[in-house]
Structure formats: C-alpha cells, structure tokens
Design an enzyme around this catalytic site. Structure first.
Site, short mmCIF file in Angstrom:
data_model
loop_
_atom_site.label_atom_id
_atom_site.label_comp_id
_atom_site.label_asym_id
_atom_site.label_seq_id
_atom_site.Cartn_x
_atom_site.Cartn_y
_atom_site.Cartn_z
N GLU A 1 0.64 -0.04 15.56
CA GLU A 1 -0.14 1.15 15.20
C GLU A 1 -1.03 1.56 16.37
O GLU A 1 -1.14 2.74 16.71
CB GLU A 1 -0.99 0.86 13.96
CG GLU A 1 -1.81 2.07 13.53
CD GLU A 1 -2.79 1.77 12.40
OE1 GLU A 1 -2.47 0.96 11.52
OE2 GLU A 1 -3.89 2.35 12.42
N CYS B 1 0.87 -1.18 0.00
CA CYS B 1 0.00 0.00 0.00
C CYS B 1 0.91 1.23 0.00
O CYS B 1 2.13 1.10 0.16
CB CYS B 1 -0.89 0.00 1.23
SG CYS B 1 0.07 0.08 2.73
N HIS C 1 -0.83 -4.39 18.53
CA HIS C 1 -0.31 -3.96 17.22
C HIS C 1 0.38 -2.60 17.37
O HIS C 1 -0.14 -1.71 18.04
CB HIS C 1 -1.47 -3.85 16.21
CG HIS C 1 -1.00 -3.69 14.80
ND1 HIS C 1 -0.54 -2.49 14.31
CD2 HIS C 1 -0.90 -4.58 13.78
CE1 HIS C 1 -0.18 -2.64 13.05
NE2 HIS C 1 -0.39 -3.90 12.70
N HIS D 1 5.64 -6.42 8.03
CA HIS D 1 5.37 -7.80 8.45
C HIS D 1 5.58 -8.76 7.28
O HIS D 1 4.63 -9.37 6.80
CB HIS D 1 3.93 -7.92 8.98
CG HIS D 1 3.76 -7.26 10.30
ND1 HIS D 1 2.61 -6.64 10.70
CD2 HIS D 1 4.64 -7.12 11.32
CE1 HIS D 1 2.78 -6.15 11.91
NE2 HIS D 1 4.00 -6.42 12.31
N ASN E 1 -3.21 -7.87 8.06
CA ASN E 1 -4.07 -7.49 6.92
C ASN E 1 -4.09 -8.59 5.87
O ASN E 1 -5.09 -8.78 5.19
CB ASN E 1 -3.65 -6.12 6.36
CG ASN E 1 -2.40 -6.18 5.51
OD1 ASN E 1 -2.48 -6.54 4.35
ND2 ASN E 1 -1.25 -5.87 6.08
N HIS F 1 3.62 2.23 10.81
CA HIS F 1 2.60 2.17 11.86
C HIS F 1 2.64 3.37 12.80
O HIS F 1 1.69 3.61 13.54
CB HIS F 1 2.82 0.93 12.74
CG HIS F 1 2.90 -0.35 11.99
ND1 HIS F 1 1.93 -0.74 11.12
CD2 HIS F 1 3.82 -1.33 12.01
CE1 HIS F 1 2.28 -1.92 10.62
NE2 HIS F 1 3.41 -2.30 11.13
S1 SF4 Z 1 -2.94 3.38 6.62
FE1 SF4 Z 1 -1.91 1.44 6.73
S2 SF4 Z 1 -2.84 0.27 5.06
FE2 SF4 Z 1 -3.35 2.39 4.69
S3 SF4 Z 1 -1.78 3.17 3.31
FE3 SF4 Z 1 -1.12 3.60 5.40
S4 SF4 Z 1 0.14 1.88 6.02
FE4 SF4 Z 1 -1.04 1.26 4.25
#
Ligand code: SF4
Length: 585
Positions: free
Chosen positions: A131, A12, A129, A41, A225, A79
């Site tokens: 984040e 992403c 986690h 990860h 994810n 994160h």
């Molecule tokens: S919020 Fe998380 S899933 Fe979305 S772009 Fe950022 S790192 Fe990736």
C-alpha cells in the site's frame, strides 16, 4: 468456558471486495487470471484461491515475456499500486481489474492532489508494504516514508507538507507522528487516513480484552493488521496468542480460561474464524458437564442432524392447517417432519462442497456419524411416504414427486464430458435456486397436505397458506445465504445475496416480512384464515427481530443462530395448538 467473538473480526470491506472480484473472475472469465502480488496476507485463503486457478504475478512481465504469455486478466489487489504499474499492465494488453480498496483510492487521490499543488507527502507506514509503495507512486517523487517520530527530524527541508498514514496503522502512534510533523512544520496539513475498519477492530479488541481471560487473534503471520490487533490485546494486559489456523491452538493454553475472546485480522476469511471457534467450542464442551452444558450438546445434535428444523416444519404444517380450520392430524406433522428431515439430510451428503467453508461444524458432525445419519435420512424418507399413504394416495403421490425432485436437486444431470462453459449441470447450479426451491418445496408440501387428505378442499385459503409458508421459509433461507456468502462464493454458487448484493437482500427480507403480515391480515379479513392468523403476526415480528440481531452482530457461529431462526416455526405451531385448545378443538 465462554467464547466471545469480536463483531468486527474478519474481512474488511476492501479485502472482501477484492476477494469477491477474484472469485467472480476465476468462476466467469477465461484464464489465465493473476493477482498482481498475493491478493491478501492469508496463506490458507491464498492456497484456496490458487486451487481455483488464481495465479500470482510477482513482477510485471517485460514485452517479450508478455508476448509469450496468453492474454489474461490481472487483478490489482486492495492495497493498490503506483499509477505507472497499472498503465504498464494495460499496455501489455492484459485485462485489468482494479480491486484497490475505495479507501486506499481516497488516500492516493489526496496525495495526488496535494503533491500536484507543490506539497510534499509524508507517509507514515511500512516502506515495504505494497500500500505504501503504491502511495509513494502517487506522490510522483514528492513522497517521504517515516516509520517512527524520530524519522521526521531526518527529513530534508520542505516547503509545504501533508501527512497521511498507511490505512492499517495504529491510531495512538499516529498522534505521536503528527505531533512530530507539526513541531517541525506548524502549517502542515495532517490527514488521519487510518481506516475506520482498522480503528474499529482495535477499539473492539481493547473493550473485549477487559471482558476475557485470554484472547485468540486469528490471521496470517505475515498480516501486519492481525499482528497489531494481537499487540493491542497484549498491551491491555490480557494473555494473547496469534494463530493462523485452528491447529496452532494449544488446548493447554486455554485450559484455565473461563472466557476466551476471539478476533481476526482484516484478511482472515470467515471459514477460518469458524474453524477456530469450532475448536474452542469443542474444548469448552469437553469441560462442561453442567445441566446447561448437556442441554446445549443435545440441542446442537438436534440442529446438526436436522431434527430441529424438521420439527419446525411439522409445527408450521400444523399451524397452517389450523389457521384454515382443518383438524390438526398427527400425520400432517409426521409427513412434513420426516420429509423435511430426509431431504435436508440426504442433500447435505450430496452437496458438501460449500458446507466445508460455511459450516465446518456440521461437516465434521456428518463425517463422524455418517452411517447413522445417512440411515436416518433414508428411514425418514420411507416413513414420510408411509405416513403420506395413510393419509391418502394423493398425498403419497405428492410426496413421491417432491422426493424425486428433492433428490435430483444436487445430482448432476448433465454429463461431465460436455463443454466446460456449460455451467448449469445440476438444478442447484441455477442462480438463486437453493432459496427459491426450498421455499417453494415447503410451501407446496405444507399447504397441500391437508388439501389432499380426506375432507380437504382446494381454495384461496390454500393459496394464502402457501404464500405465508413461502415467505417464512424464504426469510430463513435467504438469511442463511447471507451467512454463507463467503463459502458460496468460493464454490461459485450464485445465491440471492451474491446476485443482488447483501444490502438489497436485507431489503428483500424486510419486504418479505411485511408481506407475511399482509398475507395473514388479508387472510383474516377475507375470512379464509381464522383469528389465529392475527396471532401468527408474532412470528413475523420474531423474524424481524432475528434479522435485526443478525445485522447487528454479523453472526459467524451458525449453529445456535439456526436454532433461534427455526424456533419461529415452533412458535407458530405452539400458537396454533394454544388457539386450537382455546377454541375447543
Ligand atoms: S483501507 Fe485497508 S483496512 Fe480499510 S477497508 Fe480498505 S483494505 Fe480494508
């Protein structure tokens, strides 16, 4: 067996940025370089980063440990971290690169704003986690983590409440949590902070699950994810497997499937997805004995052995000769065909490092047929020189110079024992050199072969033909650079999209396409090109078409896309031959 790849699979935006920042740091900064916690990860990507010198900092060192450490750089992963931890890292005198994803930063800012105004933040997510740990830090003691709707009832009495979610959570479950929060605090402000990237991936898996018999989900076993994507597919009732590498894919598992879907988590690198696709493709090819299957196998061999692109160069050479009024001699085609084949072949063997990541299919093909392919490259070099000699001594000299330059491209010219800071050791180490040298090489060769042959003349037509070839090849090569951006970053190669970014590269490609049209029209209006130039505008339109396809589908499987791109040169040759026939040539 058909393979359908989800368009949104792989890194992403947030993970891609963090990995890019880490790779840039290991290639450009003095060490040591740490990531604060594992950067992503995905064990294979982490091993690769470790091989490049990225260390993992488990905990923030205390002051005495920090004094013993050399100064260095710490990368905060996508994160994010609690604000106090970032401060501590800075106070220890370390350089800090904050690679927190902008979307996560947005959630952190929202929590800070509302808790600063006296609200409490309910955070739905996994309390362990990183984040969520970071988000809790931004709540400054006013945060509560819930993992399921039932947890809401166990929260203490709170005055003002906001609800946010860990960015990679599941949308449907968020509705259940927000219902539970609103049932207890009707005034609660609910912020759906689930990232669009996560949502898109899950929606696409739902859609794809309806079209396939089996779904392969690629990503780290510890990646939440990725596991959620696998669960989404399972919930749709499709046979699903979650694998980390291609070695975990059991051929018997896909044996009965007609169509297999492939998707990957947000922390799965493209090269790993490509390896899984390559394995599936190999299994599919073994089973397919139809005419179509055999044709695909032949086309694949032609592409991987560079015969296809060499044929394209011959066709383009003829087109550029005919558009200037030259008689199309078979040797024009032969010299460019054998020269381009030789150079592509030999350079691939000399420069395999990024292909390991960008094009594992090709590397495997090269390894398997090494002796034949290497000999064919050398044979092509000799034949091109011989054919050049039959045209004229000048064409021979041109080819000899270009062959030397072509071979020097990937060979180290600076000894290894010179300082490490000396980054440019080969011509290919010069930033953006790959695209520029390939485009210039084709342009010089294809425009000068007729000029240096008997009856040739140097004039504006040669300049304009060189410009048109340069632009056509530039579009092909720069688009390839976008396709190969992850592998090039890994090996530290500075291609155009790495230097100026993907968006600007796409803009450059559009400008190059428009310039091709301009050159062709101008050539016709100035009477240096025949009316064929107007027909060749179809090739510019075709180039715009495949750029559009690439941007829409973000193609990962490069072999057949390469066929699509190089078909443009063949199209130019076909149009030119038709023109020649129609004009009685
Ligand atoms: S919020 Fe998380 S899933 Fe979305 S772009 Fe950022 S790192 Fe990736």
């Amino acid at each position: 067996m058909k393979i359908k790849l989800a368009k949104t699979s792989g890194f992403c935006m947030g993970v891609r940025k963090a990995v890019e920042q880490a790779l840039d740091a290991v290639h450009t900064r003095p060490g040591p370089i740490w990531s604060y916690g594992p950067l992503i990860h995905n064990p294979q990507a982490l091993d690769l980063l470790a091989g490049k010198g990225l260390r993992v900092m488990g905990e923030i060192p205390d002051e005495s440990e920090a004094r013993a450490m050399k100064k260095g750089t710490v990368i905060i992963r996508a994160h994010g971290v609690p604000p106090g931890e970032k401060e501590r890292l800075v106070n220890l005198g370390l350089e800090v690169i904050d690679a927190t994803c902008p979307r996560v930063k947005g959630v952190q800012a929202r929590i800070r704003k509302h808790t600063g105004m006296g609200a409490s933040a309910i955070i739905w997510g996994n309390p362990d986690h990183p984040e969520v740990v970071g988000l809790m830090g931004h709540a400054r003691g006013r945060g509560y983590v819930v993992t399921k709707p039932e947890d809401v009832a166990a929260l203490p009495d709170l005055d003002k409440v906001i609800l946010v979610a860990q960015t990679t959570q599941n949308q449907q479950k968020f509705v259940e949590i927000s219902d539970a929060v609103r049932a207890r605090w009707p005034e609660a402000e609910v912020f759906d902070t689930i990232c669009g990237a996560t949502q898109k991936r899950q929606d696409e898996v739902r859609r794809l699950s309806k079209l396939v018999d089996a779904m392969v989900v690629v990503g780290g076993h510890a990646s939440g994810n990725t596991e959620r994507l696998a669960n989404v597919a399972r919930n749709e009732g499709v046979k699903t497997v979650h694998i980390e590498t291609e070695d975990e894919l059991d051929p018997a598992w896909v044996a009965d499937s007609q169509t297999v879907g492939v998707t990957a988590g947000a922390s799965t690198p493209n090269w790993m997805i490509k390896r899984v696709i390559r394995k599936l493709d190999r299994l599919a090819r073994r089973r397919d004995h139809s005419f179509r299957g055999v044709s695909r196998r032949i086309l694949r061999a032609l592409i991987l052995s560079n015969t296809y692109v060499a044929f394209g160069s011959g066709a383009l050479c003829l087109a550029m000769a005919i558009v200037r009024g030259y008689d199309p001699q078979p040797a024009f085609f032969g010299v460019s065909f054998f020269y381009i084949h030789a150079m592509h072949m030999l350079n691939l063997f000399l420069d395999k490092e990024s292909s390991e990541f960008n094009d594992p299919d090709r590397v495997m093909f090269l390894e398997k047929h090494k002796a034949v392919l290497l000999s064919s490259g050398l044979f092509s070099a000799l034949v091109s020189l011989f054919l050049a000699f039959t045209l004229s001594i000048k064409v021979f000299a041109l080819l000899a110079v270009m062959s030397t330059l072509g071979l020097l491209y990937a060979i180290p010219l600076v000894p290894k024992n010179l300082p490490r800071q000396m980054k440019i050791r080969r011509l290919k180490d010069i930033p953006a050199s790959k695209t520029m040298s390939v485009s210039c090489g084709w342009a010089v060769l294809l425009s000068l072969i007729p000029v240096l042959s008997p009856g040739g003349r140097l004039g504006w037509d040669s300049v304009m033909a060189a410009a048109a070839v340069f632009l056509f090849v530039f579009i092909r090569s720069a688009l390839g650079d976008v396709m190969e951006i992850q592998g090039d970053r890994i090996v530290g190669r500075e291609t155009i999209p790495i230097l100026i970014g993907e968006k600007k590269t796409y803009l450059l490609l559009r400008i190059a396409t428009a310039l091709v049209v301009l050159v062709l029209i101008l050539g016709f209006l100035l009477k240096v090109f025949s009316g064929l130039a107007l027909m060749l505008i179809a090739c510019a339109a075709y180039a715009a078409f495949y750029q559009y396809l690439f941007r829409r589908d973000q193609v990962l499987s490069s072999v057949f896309f390469e066929a699509l791109i190089d078909a443009n040169f063949i199209l130019a040759g076909v149009l030119a031959c038709l023109w020649n026939l129609a004009s009685g040539g």
